[in-house]
Scaffold this motif. Structure first.
Motif, PDB file in Angstrom:
ATOM      1  N   LEU A 150      33.655  31.729  52.283  1.00  0.00           N
ATOM      2  CA  LEU A 150      32.663  32.758  51.962  1.00  0.00           C
ATOM      3  C   LEU A 150      33.367  34.078  51.660  1.00  0.00           C
ATOM      4  O   LEU A 150      33.044  34.760  50.681  1.00  0.00           O
ATOM      5  CB  LEU A 150      31.690  32.936  53.128  1.00  0.00           C
ATOM      6  N   LEU A 151      34.331  34.432  52.488  1.00  0.00           N
ATOM      7  CA  LEU A 151      35.081  35.667  52.269  1.00  0.00           C
ATOM      8  C   LEU A 151      35.742  35.661  50.900  1.00  0.00           C
ATOM      9  O   LEU A 151      35.673  36.635  50.139  1.00  0.00           O
ATOM     10  CB  LEU A 151      36.140  35.819  53.366  1.00  0.00           C
ATOM     11  N   THR A 152      36.377  34.537  50.555  1.00  0.00           N
ATOM     12  CA  THR A 152      37.099  34.452  49.292  1.00  0.00           C
ATOM     13  C   THR A 152      36.143  34.443  48.107  1.00  0.00           C
ATOM     14  O   THR A 152      36.428  35.037  47.063  1.00  0.00           O
ATOM     15  CB  THR A 152      37.987  33.190  49.271  1.00  0.00           C
ATOM     16  N   PHE A 153      34.997  33.773  48.250  1.00  0.00           N
ATOM     17  CA  PHE A 153      34.022  33.796  47.164  1.00  0.00           C
ATOM     18  C   PHE A 153      33.485  35.205  46.936  1.00  0.00           C
ATOM     19  O   PHE A 153      33.279  35.622  45.793  1.00  0.00           O
ATOM     20  CB  PHE A 153      32.870  32.833  47.459  1.00  0.00           C
ATOM     21  N   LEU A 154      33.254  35.938  48.016  1.00  0.00           N
ATOM     22  CA  LEU A 154      32.821  37.328  47.849  1.00  0.00           C
ATOM     23  C   LEU A 154      33.868  38.130  47.091  1.00  0.00           C
ATOM     24  O   LEU A 154      33.535  39.014  46.294  1.00  0.00           O
ATOM     25  CB  LEU A 154      32.558  37.962  49.217  1.00  0.00           C
ATOM     26  N   PHE A 155      35.121  37.796  47.328  1.00  0.00           N
ATOM     27  CA  PHE A 155      36.193  38.538  46.671  1.00  0.00           C
ATOM     28  C   PHE A 155      36.304  38.217  45.182  1.00  0.00           C
ATOM     29  O   PHE A 155      37.061  38.878  44.465  1.00  0.00           O
ATOM     30  CB  PHE A 155      37.531  38.298  47.382  1.00  0.00           C
ATOM     31  N   THR A 156      35.567  37.210  44.711  1.00  0.00           N
ATOM     32  CA  THR A 156      35.574  36.985  43.269  1.00  0.00           C
ATOM     33  C   THR A 156      34.931  38.143  42.521  1.00  0.00           C
ATOM     34  O   THR A 156      35.099  38.273  41.299  1.00  0.00           O
ATOM     35  CB  THR A 156      34.846  35.669  42.917  1.00  0.00           C
ATOM     36  N   LEU A 157      34.206  39.002  43.234  1.00  0.00           N
ATOM     37  CA  LEU A 157      33.696  40.222  42.604  1.00  0.00           C
ATOM     38  C   LEU A 157      34.843  41.093  42.105  1.00  0.00           C
ATOM     39  O   LEU A 157      34.670  41.912  41.196  1.00  0.00           O
ATOM     40  CB  LEU A 157      32.836  41.011  43.597  1.00  0.00           C
ATOM     41  N   GLU A 158      36.016  40.901  42.697  1.00  0.00           N
ATOM     42  CA  GLU A 158      37.201  41.641  42.251  1.00  0.00           C
ATOM     43  C   GLU A 158      37.523  41.331  40.800  1.00  0.00           C
ATOM     44  O   GLU A 158      38.003  42.191  40.057  1.00  0.00           O
ATOM     45  CB  GLU A 158      38.391  41.282  43.135  1.00  0.00           C
ATOM     46  N   ILE A 159      37.252  40.086  40.380  1.00  0.00           N
ATOM     47  CA  ILE A 159      37.520  39.713  39.000  1.00  0.00           C
ATOM     48  C   ILE A 159      36.716  40.594  38.051  1.00  0.00           C
ATOM     49  O   ILE A 159      37.231  41.091  37.051  1.00  0.00           O
ATOM     50  CB  ILE A 159      37.185  38.223  38.760  1.00  0.00           C
ATOM     51  N   CYS A 160      35.457  40.798  38.391  1.00  0.00           N
ATOM     52  CA  CYS A 160      34.597  41.607  37.530  1.00  0.00           C
ATOM     53  C   CYS A 160      35.156  43.020  37.398  1.00  0.00           C
ATOM     54  O   CYS A 160      35.277  43.560  36.283  1.00  0.00           O
ATOM     55  CB  CYS A 160      33.187  41.653  38.102  1.00  0.00           C
ATOM     56  N   ALA A 161      35.504  43.630  38.527  1.00  0.00           N
ATOM     57  CA  ALA A 161      36.046  44.996  38.491  1.00  0.00           C
ATOM     58  C   ALA A 161      37.373  45.041  37.743  1.00  0.00           C
ATOM     59  O   ALA A 161      37.634  45.963  36.958  1.00  0.00           O
ATOM     60  CB  ALA A 161      36.222  45.517  39.917  1.00  0.00           C
ATOM     61  N   GLY A 162      38.224  44.036  37.978  1.00  0.00           N
ATOM     62  CA  GLY A 162      39.530  44.009  37.332  1.00  0.00           C
ATOM     63  C   GLY A 162      39.427  43.808  35.835  1.00  0.00           C
ATOM     64  O   GLY A 162      40.103  44.494  35.049  1.00  0.00           O
ATOM     65  N   VAL A 163      38.580  42.889  35.412  1.00  0.00           N
ATOM     66  CA  VAL A 163      38.441  42.600  33.985  1.00  0.00           C
ATOM     67  C   VAL A 163      37.808  43.775  33.251  1.00  0.00           C
ATOM     68  O   VAL A 163      38.264  44.176  32.171  1.00  0.00           O
ATOM     69  CB  VAL A 163      37.606  41.321  33.778  1.00  0.00           C
ATOM     70  N   ILE A 164      36.768  44.348  33.833  1.00  0.00           N
ATOM     71  CA  ILE A 164      36.097  45.474  33.171  1.00  0.00           C
ATOM     72  C   ILE A 164      37.029  46.681  33.080  1.00  0.00           C
ATOM     73  O   ILE A 164      37.143  47.314  32.026  1.00  0.00           O
ATOM     74  CB  ILE A 164      34.804  45.837  33.927  1.00  0.00           C
ATOM     75  N   SER A 165      37.726  46.996  34.189  1.00  0.00           N
ATOM     76  CA  SER A 165      38.638  48.145  34.155  1.00  0.00           C
ATOM     77  C   SER A 165      39.797  47.884  33.200  1.00  0.00           C
ATOM     78  O   SER A 165      40.247  48.788  32.491  1.00  0.00           O
ATOM     79  CB  SER A 165      39.166  48.450  35.561  1.00  0.00           C
ATOM     80  N   GLY A 166      40.281  46.630  33.157  1.00  0.00           N
ATOM     81  CA  GLY A 166      41.355  46.295  32.220  1.00  0.00           C
ATOM     82  C   GLY A 166      40.899  46.409  30.780  1.00  0.00           C
ATOM     83  O   GLY A 166      41.640  46.880  29.908  1.00  0.00           O
ATOM     84  N   ALA A 167      39.652  45.986  30.511  1.00  0.00           N
ATOM     85  CA  ALA A 167      39.122  46.067  29.153  1.00  0.00           C
ATOM     86  C   ALA A 167      38.977  47.518  28.701  1.00  0.00           C
ATOM     87  O   ALA A 167      39.261  47.859  27.551  1.00  0.00           O
ATOM     88  CB  ALA A 167      37.773  45.363  29.089  1.00  0.00           C
ATOM     89  N   ILE A 168      38.545  48.382  29.628  1.00  0.00           N
ATOM     90  CA  ILE A 168      38.327  49.788  29.278  1.00  0.00           C
ATOM     91  C   ILE A 168      39.638  50.554  29.156  1.00  0.00           C
ATOM     92  O   ILE A 168      39.867  51.295  28.190  1.00  0.00           O
ATOM     93  CB  ILE A 168      37.416  50.461  30.326  1.00  0.00           C
ATOM     94  N   LEU A 169      40.531  50.366  30.124  1.00  0.00           N
ATOM     95  CA  LEU A 169      41.733  51.193  30.194  1.00  0.00           C
ATOM     96  C   LEU A 169      42.943  50.589  29.492  1.00  0.00           C
ATOM     97  O   LEU A 169      43.844  51.325  29.082  1.00  0.00           O
ATOM     98  CB  LEU A 169      42.094  51.464  31.668  1.00  0.00           C
TER      99      LEU A 169
END
Length: 298
Positions: free
Chosen positions: A240-259
């Motif tokens: 459960l902890l690790t699945f919650l951390f998949t939200l990191e992918i969203c933040a990482g991909v979006i920030s990478g796409a923008i910056l």
């Protein structure tokens, strides 16, 4: 109002920490941009967090008592953090995050193989959705040819995280601050070791301003994030902890796409939705099981 005793508290804190870790590549890339190696950047950030954690232990007069299982778990999370940080200097942000997020599969397998958890059809669905989403985020392009240093570090980071989180969850309870201190000291030492293995200088080099910024970012960014992560790791099952951390992918991909102008089109949006959906379904099931257990206990 946030209440630490609420069943949703660790879920909420983990989600926030995950989104914060999604932009962890920014301070790493900033430090490598001023001339540091990946290992030096990781060492400086983790050293700043380590010193701040030790000062907090002293100021709060907390006894650093920790069991052997939790000690090993905290050390392995430190390995995960350090290898993850160094990987950003050797591979694309999106690729590193994707390879790290094979971790949900490792966590599910550990729970099933070593913790006696029952493998449900929903487990297969959430793992498949999470990994499929990660594939889509890369545009469907995955190749195991010519594995680079960053790829190996990212995969190793995911394995270390999955095992470390399991040991923390099953170990004798210790304070989250003690666990955090162990983790940050471990991460600092591993970054130095990686520097030796990769043939890089151990001592961070660069302008005094950059060295100061790196240490401060470790104290004000990494320390609270890892504290929230480990506090939650004592209360949430590893998968459960690790699945919650998949939200990191969203933040990482979006920030990478923008910056960084990394690709983020409709395919990546679909992948992000799959990952978030898998995480939310796992959260919903875990909370439902908690409520059932609480009713049975009454």
């Amino acid at each position: 109002m946030f209440r630490p005793s609420s069943p949703l508290a660790p879920v909420f804190l983990t989600a926030l920490a995950a989104m914060a870790w999604g932009v962890w590549w920014i301070p790493v890339r900033y430090l490598t941009g001023v001339g540091m190696s990946g290992a030096q950047a990781g060492m400086l950030l983790n050293l700043g967090a380590s010193l701040a954690a030790v000062l907090c232990l002293v100021a709060l007069r907390q006894s650093p008592v920790i069991g052997p299982r939790a000690l090993l778990g905290g050390a392995l999370v430190g390995v995960a953090l350090s290898t993850y940080s160094v990987a950003f200097a050797h591979a694309d942000v999106v690729r590193v995050i994707l390879l790290f997020y094979l971790a949900p599969a490792w966590s599910k397998m550990i729970e099933w193989g070593f913790m006696g958890a029952r493998w449900r059809w929903a487990s297969t669905l959430t793992v498949a959705a999470s990994l499929a989403g990660a594939v889509l985020i890369l545009g469907g392009r995955i190749s195991t040819e010519e594995l680079a240093v960053g790829d190996v570090l990212a995969v190793g980071s995911g394995v270390a995280w999955a095992v470390g989180a399991t040991l923390i969850f099953t170990g004798r309870k210790s304070t989250a601050l003690t666990l955090t201190t162990v983790t940050m000291i471990s991460a600092t030492a591993v970054a130095a070791l990686l520097g030796l293995v990769l043939g890089e200088a151990i001592v961070p080099r660069g302008p005094v301003s950059a060295l100061t910024v790196g240490a401060v970012l470790g104290a004000v960014f990494a320390l609270p994030c890892i504290f929230a992560t480990l506090w939650s790791a004592q209360r949430l099952a590893p998968a459960l902890l690790t699945f919650l951390f998949t939200l990191e992918i969203c933040a990482g991909v979006i920030s990478g796409a923008i910056l960084l102008d990394e690709p983020f089109g409709l395919v990546q949006v679909a992948g992000t939705c799959l990952i978030v959906g898998a995480a939310l379904s796992e959260v919903a099931f875990a909370l439902r099981e908690r409520r059932r257990a609480a009713r049975r206990a009454v």
